[in-house]
Design a protein around this motif. Sequence first.
Motif, PDB file in Angstrom:
ATOM      1  N   TYR A 142      42.630  79.170  48.119  1.00  0.00           N
ATOM      2  CA  TYR A 142      42.353  80.259  48.089  1.00  0.00           C
ATOM      3  C   TYR A 142      41.072  80.361  49.017  1.00  0.00           C
ATOM      4  CZ  TYR A 142      45.390  80.628  44.296  1.00  0.00           C
ATOM      5  OH  TYR A 142      46.649  80.598  43.535  1.00  0.00           O
ATOM      6  N   SER A 143      40.362  79.292  49.667  1.00  0.00           N
ATOM      7  CA  SER A 143      39.054  79.175  50.304  1.00  0.00           C
ATOM      8  C   SER A 143      37.965  79.277  49.169  1.00  0.00           C
ATOM      9  CB  SER A 143      38.968  80.299  51.544  1.00  0.00           C
ATOM     10  OG  SER A 143      38.638  81.661  50.885  1.00  0.00           O
ATOM     11  N   TRP A 144      36.813  79.287  49.741  1.00  0.00           N
ATOM     12  CA  TRP A 144      35.423  79.269  48.822  1.00  0.00           C
ATOM     13  C   TRP A 144      35.372  80.808  48.169  1.00  0.00           C
ATOM     14  CZ3 TRP A 144      31.074  82.456  49.904  1.00  0.00           C
ATOM     15  CH2 TRP A 144      31.197  82.793  51.035  1.00  0.00           C
ATOM     16  N   ARG A 145      35.740  81.867  49.201  1.00  0.00           N
ATOM     17  CA  ARG A 145      35.714  83.168  48.554  1.00  0.00           C
ATOM     18  C   ARG A 145      36.530  83.473  47.337  1.00  0.00           C
ATOM     19  NH1 ARG A 145      32.477  86.359  52.012  1.00  0.00           N
ATOM     20  NH2 ARG A 145      32.311  85.413  54.004  1.00  0.00           N
ATOM     21  N   GLY A 146      37.991  83.048  47.602  1.00  0.00           N
ATOM     22  CA  GLY A 146      38.786  83.297  46.512  1.00  0.00           C
ATOM     23  C   GLY A 146      38.407  82.361  45.181  1.00  0.00           C
ATOM     24  N   ALA A 147      37.806  81.210  45.344  1.00  0.00           N
ATOM     25  CA  ALA A 147      37.492  80.414  44.313  1.00  0.00           C
ATOM     26  C   ALA A 147      36.246  80.979  43.500  1.00  0.00           C
ATOM     27  CB  ALA A 147      36.999  78.954  44.483  1.00  0.00           C
ATOM     28  N   LEU A 148      35.411  81.730  44.207  1.00  0.00           N
ATOM     29  CA  LEU A 148      34.292  82.346  43.487  1.00  0.00           C
ATOM     30  C   LEU A 148      34.774  83.559  42.627  1.00  0.00           C
ATOM     31  CD1 LEU A 148      31.409  82.592  46.081  1.00  0.00           C
ATOM     32  CD2 LEU A 148      31.346  81.190  43.886  1.00  0.00           C
ATOM     33  N   LEU A 149      35.834  84.402  42.957  1.00  0.00           N
ATOM     34  CA  LEU A 149      36.353  85.233  42.329  1.00  0.00           C
ATOM     35  C   LEU A 149      36.852  84.675  41.084  1.00  0.00           C
ATOM     36  CD1 LEU A 149      38.034  87.573  45.011  1.00  0.00           C
ATOM     37  CD2 LEU A 149      36.227  88.124  43.491  1.00  0.00           C
ATOM     38  N   ILE A 150      37.689  83.775  41.189  1.00  0.00           N
ATOM     39  CA  ILE A 150      38.189  83.118  39.920  1.00  0.00           C
ATOM     40  C   ILE A 150      37.260  82.389  39.169  1.00  0.00           C
ATOM     41  CG2 ILE A 150      39.659  81.413  39.121  1.00  0.00           C
ATOM     42  CD1 ILE A 150      41.288  81.671  41.822  1.00  0.00           C
ATOM     43  N   LEU A 151      36.102  81.965  39.392  1.00  0.00           N
ATOM     44  CA  LEU A 151      35.193  81.516  38.694  1.00  0.00           C
ATOM     45  C   LEU A 151      34.309  82.634  38.061  1.00  0.00           C
ATOM     46  CD1 LEU A 151      32.896  79.649  37.779  1.00  0.00           C
ATOM     47  CD2 LEU A 151      31.849  79.871  39.948  1.00  0.00           C
ATOM     48  N   GLY A 152      34.127  83.744  38.885  1.00  0.00           N
ATOM     49  CA  GLY A 152      33.491  84.971  38.084  1.00  0.00           C
ATOM     50  C   GLY A 152      34.240  85.497  36.850  1.00  0.00           C
ATOM     51  N   GLY A 153      35.580  85.521  37.011  1.00  0.00           N
ATOM     52  CA  GLY A 153      36.599  85.821  35.776  1.00  0.00           C
ATOM     53  C   GLY A 153      36.448  84.655  34.812  1.00  0.00           C
ATOM     54  N   LEU A 154      36.402  83.635  35.052  1.00  0.00           N
ATOM     55  CA  LEU A 154      36.211  82.483  34.198  1.00  0.00           C
ATOM     56  C   LEU A 154      35.035  82.766  33.505  1.00  0.00           C
ATOM     57  CD1 LEU A 154      37.471  79.906  32.981  1.00  0.00           C
ATOM     58  CD2 LEU A 154      35.951  78.913  34.607  1.00  0.00           C
ATOM     59  N   GLN A 155      33.823  83.253  33.899  1.00  0.00           N
ATOM     60  CA  GLN A 155      32.554  83.327  33.204  1.00  0.00           C
ATOM     61  C   GLN A 155      32.624  84.346  32.182  1.00  0.00           C
ATOM     62  OE1 GLN A 155      29.797  83.199  36.551  1.00  0.00           O
ATOM     63  NE2 GLN A 155      29.222  81.082  36.012  1.00  0.00           N
ATOM     64  N   LEU A 156      33.571  85.451  32.415  1.00  0.00           N
ATOM     65  CA  LEU A 156      33.413  86.365  31.262  1.00  0.00           C
ATOM     66  C   LEU A 156      33.789  85.880  30.009  1.00  0.00           C
ATOM     67  CD1 LEU A 156      35.840  89.130  33.159  1.00  0.00           C
ATOM     68  CD2 LEU A 156      33.575  89.286  32.644  1.00  0.00           C
ATOM     69  N   ASN A 157      34.204  84.744  29.887  1.00  0.00           N
ATOM     70  CA  ASN A 157      34.255  84.102  28.580  1.00  0.00           C
ATOM     71  C   ASN A 157      33.174  83.997  27.861  1.00  0.00           C
ATOM     72  OD1 ASN A 157      37.052  83.060  27.968  1.00  0.00           O
ATOM     73  ND2 ASN A 157      36.812  82.264  30.273  1.00  0.00           N
ATOM     74  N   LEU A 158      31.953  84.031  28.718  1.00  0.00           N
ATOM     75  CA  LEU A 158      30.458  83.908  28.220  1.00  0.00           C
ATOM     76  C   LEU A 158      30.342  85.071  26.936  1.00  0.00           C
ATOM     77  CD1 LEU A 158      28.480  82.842  31.176  1.00  0.00           C
ATOM     78  CD2 LEU A 158      28.859  81.651  29.155  1.00  0.00           C
TER      79      LEU A 158
END
Length: 478
Positions: free
Chosen positions: A175-191
């Motif tokens: 997904y490119s580094w931009r798409g990967a950052l979007l997925i990472l942001g969603g993952l961090q909602l688990n905090l």
Amino acid sequence: MHSPANGRVAVALAAAPDGGYAWFILLSCFLVFGLTFGVFKAFGGFYVEIHQYFETTATGTSWITSIAVAAIHLVAPVASALSARYSHRSVVIMGGLICSVGVMLGAFARNLIELYLTVGFLNGVGYAMTWTPTVTMLGLYFETRRPLANAMASAGECILTFVLTPLFQLLIDSYSWRGALLILGGLQLNLCVCGMLLRPLKATRDVTWEVKAEEEDLLHNSEQGKPSCQDAELSVSEGSEQGLNSTKKVSDNRTKKDELRTKILKYIDYTLITNARFMVYSMFGMFAALGLFTPALFLIPYARSKGIEEYQAAALMSISAALDLFGRVFFGWVANLRLVEMVPQLTASVILLGTVLLLCPLASSFSELAVFSAAFGLVYGATVAIHITVLAEVVGVNRLGSALGFFMLMRSSGGLLGPPIAGFFIDKMGDYGTGFLMAGVALIVSALFLLLLHQMNLRGQGSTTKNIDMHNLRKSYC
């Protein structure tokens, strides 16, 4: 519950259960470590892509991580104060939202400055508001098993680094580094979910600690300034009503100052700056931060510069994370047995870690770098497994919240400057290995402060033993 007049601050604390719901607090802390510092260690894949996309220098790209690390450390005291004012749960949930939004906004960054503000600053602020209160709660829930609990919680950083490093590379390729950052942001909602697990302890006992000598002097002086009954009677008998009113006004002002000071101490124990042992340990943290955050950022770029392909380079971080996990759990368990004093154990591991980093530039093939990654991970795990436990021993668990905030604040300069300094040497020398040399030297210098702390501990123990012997001698003569 406070009594400023006698120089003490009484705070209601609950007895650490060391079990039961404490395991859920440990689970929360485990995930927080993974979704904060685990993400930092796995960020090397993003570093390479951003470096190539914006065609910038190693120094320029490294500022993203440096700003995030500095924000964590600078905001940590604020997070401690907010946790005391509101609750650990609400602060962690808010922090999870902030870092998630920051990373998602970073996916739309048009230049490095916007990445500095989003993935760097906002993400770091969110990490500080999640990590600091969670670690403080872990210290409150565990007492006898605290070294082991800290080691097991920090193992989350290793396990998620092991998982996230190849996952990030896969997401970047897909997904490119931009798409990967979007997925990472969603993952961090688990905090936010981790914050919901932080149930406050019910107070079952009172703990009273002495305010520092400087505070006691101030309080003693304020007591001397209060008018005695005889002085008041003398003033009345002499008809000096105006003098009595003036004295009462001064006394009221001093009482208000004492009350304000006590309220501040409830949220931020600023008297820690007068604690010599704490300040020496904070200096260790500052120099150690120069070296601790640099290797994880540059390991993948270093491997790629040696001709190692992408997924093999990512595998090096996974190897490091696996041995890091073993080091944290094993050496945390050893620390829990109390076979060796904490400070000498930490000193030995820091010196060994610095030595391993100095040897890194000798590795060039995948097998050699795999051996280095394993050695680095093992000793790194041994180091971070007990450094929070040592802090609790230096200041006491009742001051751990404020101490952790101030400790992180002192480390902020090291965390901010470490990667850019390494990047500067890399740009000048044209070799990523020089970044590891800088990190190794910084860690060995930090160990000197641990040696000083150990000497201060020995001197304090000797003084205590001498006082006890003198007391027993007086009793025998009596």
